[in-house]
Design a protein around this motif. Structure first.
Motif, PDB file in Angstrom:
ATOM      1  N   UNK A 133     -10.334   0.079 -19.284  1.00 26.39           N
ATOM      2  CA  UNK A 133      -8.998   0.673 -19.207  1.00 26.39           C
ATOM      3  C   UNK A 133      -8.016  -0.108 -20.066  1.00 26.39           C
ATOM      4  N   UNK A 134      -7.106   0.622 -20.730  1.00 25.55           N
ATOM      5  CA  UNK A 134      -5.979  -0.014 -21.416  1.00 25.55           C
ATOM      6  C   UNK A 134      -4.688   0.622 -20.906  1.00 25.55           C
ATOM      7  N   UNK A 135      -3.543   0.173 -21.466  1.00 28.75           N
ATOM      8  CA  UNK A 135      -2.258   0.667 -20.971  1.00 28.75           C
ATOM      9  C   UNK A 135      -2.107   2.173 -21.158  1.00 28.75           C
ATOM     10  N   UNK A 136      -2.637   2.680 -22.269  1.00 31.39           N
ATOM     11  CA  UNK A 136      -2.480   4.107 -22.552  1.00 31.39           C
ATOM     12  C   UNK A 136      -3.272   4.980 -21.593  1.00 31.39           C
ATOM     13  N   UNK A 137      -4.399   4.497 -21.127  1.00 32.07           N
ATOM     14  CA  UNK A 137      -5.275   5.331 -20.296  1.00 32.07           C
ATOM     15  C   UNK A 137      -5.093   5.090 -18.804  1.00 32.07           C
ATOM     16  N   UNK A 138      -4.341   4.052 -18.445  1.00 35.17           N
ATOM     17  CA  UNK A 138      -4.291   3.627 -17.048  1.00 35.17           C
ATOM     18  C   UNK A 138      -3.739   4.710 -16.125  1.00 35.17           C
ATOM     19  N   UNK A 139      -2.616   5.323 -16.520  1.00 33.14           N
ATOM     20  CA  UNK A 139      -2.018   6.331 -15.657  1.00 33.14           C
ATOM     21  C   UNK A 139      -2.938   7.540 -15.489  1.00 33.14           C
ATOM     22  N   UNK A 140      -3.593   7.936 -16.573  1.00 34.28           N
ATOM     23  CA  UNK A 140      -4.526   9.049 -16.474  1.00 34.28           C
ATOM     24  C   UNK A 140      -5.674   8.753 -15.526  1.00 34.28           C
ATOM     25  N   UNK A 141      -6.115   7.488 -15.508  1.00 38.13           N
ATOM     26  CA  UNK A 141      -7.180   7.103 -14.582  1.00 38.13           C
ATOM     27  C   UNK A 141      -6.717   7.244 -13.142  1.00 38.13           C
ATOM     28  N   UNK A 142      -5.489   6.788 -12.851  1.00 40.80           N
ATOM     29  CA  UNK A 142      -4.979   6.889 -11.494  1.00 40.80           C
ATOM     30  C   UNK A 142      -4.886   8.338 -11.044  1.00 40.80           C
ATOM     31  N   UNK A 143      -4.554   9.218 -11.976  1.00 36.01           N
ATOM     32  CA  UNK A 143      -4.438  10.630 -11.623  1.00 36.01           C
ATOM     33  C   UNK A 143      -5.769  11.204 -11.130  1.00 36.01           C
ATOM     34  N   UNK A 144      -6.878  10.637 -11.591  1.00 38.86           N
ATOM     35  CA  UNK A 144      -8.178  11.154 -11.183  1.00 38.86           C
ATOM     36  C   UNK A 144      -8.463  10.896  -9.703  1.00 38.86           C
ATOM     37  N   UNK A 145      -7.695  10.002  -9.070  1.00 39.14           N
ATOM     38  CA  UNK A 145      -7.929   9.688  -7.662  1.00 39.14           C
ATOM     39  C   UNK A 145      -7.492  10.802  -6.733  1.00 39.14           C
TER      40      UNK A 145
ATOM     41  N   UNK B 261       0.836  -1.184   0.000  1.00 41.69           N
ATOM     42  CA  UNK B 261       0.000   0.000   0.000  1.00 41.69           C
ATOM     43  C   UNK B 261       0.878   1.244   0.000  1.00 41.69           C
ATOM     44  N   UNK B 262       1.915   1.237  -0.828  1.00 39.08           N
ATOM     45  CA  UNK B 262       2.781   2.383  -0.931  1.00 39.08           C
ATOM     46  C   UNK B 262       2.152   3.424  -1.832  1.00 39.08           C
ATOM     47  N   UNK B 263       2.371   4.722  -1.523  1.00 40.17           N
ATOM     48  CA  UNK B 263       1.784   5.755  -2.372  1.00 40.17           C
ATOM     49  C   UNK B 263       2.433   5.786  -3.737  1.00 40.17           C
ATOM     50  N   UNK B 264       1.633   6.067  -4.751  1.00 39.64           N
ATOM     51  CA  UNK B 264       2.182   6.301  -6.062  1.00 39.64           C
ATOM     52  C   UNK B 264       2.901   7.643  -6.057  1.00 39.64           C
ATOM     53  N   UNK B 265       3.961   7.770  -6.846  1.00 41.28           N
ATOM     54  CA  UNK B 265       4.576   9.073  -7.034  1.00 41.28           C
ATOM     55  C   UNK B 265       4.022   9.657  -8.318  1.00 41.28           C
ATOM     56  N   UNK B 266       3.641  10.927  -8.271  1.00 49.18           N
ATOM     57  CA  UNK B 266       3.017  11.540  -9.432  1.00 49.18           C
ATOM     58  C   UNK B 266       3.942  12.589 -10.010  1.00 49.18           C
ATOM     59  N   UNK B 267       4.093  12.719 -11.339  1.00 47.55           N
ATOM     60  CA  UNK B 267       3.494  11.824 -12.341  1.00 47.55           C
ATOM     61  C   UNK B 267       4.280  10.528 -12.458  1.00 47.55           C
ATOM     62  N   UNK B 268       3.726   9.575 -13.198  1.00 42.88           N
ATOM     63  CA  UNK B 268       4.399   8.303 -13.421  1.00 42.88           C
ATOM     64  C   UNK B 268       4.276   7.369 -12.255  1.00 42.88           C
ATOM     65  N   UNK B 269       3.078   7.268 -11.699  1.00 41.73           N
ATOM     66  CA  UNK B 269       2.877   6.436 -10.528  1.00 41.73           C
ATOM     67  C   UNK B 269       3.295   5.005 -10.788  1.00 41.73           C
TER      68      UNK B 269
END
Length: 311
Positions: A44-56, A3-11
């Motif tokens: 979700x696909x690979x291209x959209x995945x990071x953008x989805x995480x950013x919405x959190x 449960x480590x935090x993602x680093x943004x950008x590029x989580x």
């Protein structure tokens, strides 16, 4: 799963994943809503995945990992989640991850098994469900999570999607206007104003469980402003039957995430005291129950323990 935090950008770094080249004249792949009726679920696909995480960062994102071919029950869970998420009208955004179609995402997330539902709040992933559940139990679970988030001042909502997840710099997320003044006050550190705003909402609609939860936790924050933790614990240790000392430490435990410790402390106080002291301890405990949410298993256990202490 950690449960480590993602680093943004590029989580989660998906830049090195192999992607098939699009056919000549074919449109670039993009996430789509699973059905036309779902405004808060996207495939979700690979291209959209990071953008989805950013919405959190504004409102919670749920990720449902499934495989209809390997485990049909996981596909049904994903479908039911889409239905329940829709009922919450933007409280969540659901990303549907077919691990057969997008194995790279499952690998990057180190998915141990399916089904798996992960909640992502402010970039932090937290496993939520690992077994298929009936849709009514899903409703209870997501309502409970929403109450807990509101109690922590997290009240943002997603805008409805029409087939694509926006870039992180794109479409702005919206905050439910009912809770915006209280949330703004919390963000500014004005706890007294937040309490007043939540109180207005509760007075106007006592059935608003999100407002009630927000009010309860805001009052905890209000009571503990400027309190020295070590001194408070020492006072409680020296005065085990002092209601003020014990409730203060219970509040501090709540803010520190030690919910069960807070409940146990006050249940014990109820058992040791009588008359007005017992009533004060009981009422304080009921307020903490409201802050956590009445459907939370810890609250259900706490209520049973309180009943035993009272009777």
């Amino acid at each position: 799963m950690t449960q480590q935090p993602f680093s943004r950008p590029g989580a989660i770094d998906l830049s090195g994943l192999g992607r098939p080249a699009p056919q000549a004249g074919a449109p670039a792949p993009h996430p789509t809503s699973p059905t036309g009726a779902h405004s808060y679920s996207v495939t979700v696909d690979e291209q959209s995945f990071q953008g989805l995480l950013e919405q959190s960062t504004t409102a919670p994102v749920l990720l449902a990992f499934y495989s209809r071919s390997r485990m049909p029950e996981s596909g049904q869970l994903a479908d039911d989640l889409a239905t329940v998420v829709e009922e919450h009208e933007g409280r969540y955004l659901l990303g549907l991850v077919d691990i057969d179609a997008t194995p790279q995402i499952a690998q990057a997330m180190q998915i141990p098994s399916i089904p798996l539902v992960v909640a992502v709040v402010d970039g932090r992933p937290m496993p939520l469900l690992q077994d298929p559940l009936p849709i009514d139990e899903l409703r209870t679970a997501l309502t409970q999570v929403a109450q807990q988030l509101t109690a922590q001042g997290i009240t943002g909502r997603h805008q409805p999607r029409t087939g694509a997840v926006p870039d992180a710099e794109g479409e702005e997320e919206t905050v439910d206007p009912r809770y915006a003044p209280a949330q703004d006050a919390l963000a500014a550190g004005d706890i007294d104003a937040a309490v007043a705003e939540y109180q207005k909402l509760v007075d106007a609609n006592p059935a608003d469980v999100e407002a009630a939860g927000g009010l309860a936790i805001a009052k905890v924050m209000q009571r503990t402003q400027g309190v020295d933790l070590a001194a408070a614990r020492a006072a409680a240790a020296d005065n085990p039957d002092d209601v003020d000392a014990q409730t203060m430490v219970a509040d501090l435990d709540m803010l520190g995430g030690h919910v069960e410790d807070a409940f146990a402390r006050l249940v014990g106080l109820v058992a040791r005291t009588s008359d007005k002291d017992r009533e004060r301890a009981r009422d304080h405990l009921l307020g903490l129950f409201a802050a956590v949410g009445n459907d939370d298993p810890r609250v259900l256990a706490g209520r049973r323990n309180l009943a035993s202490a009272l009777f």
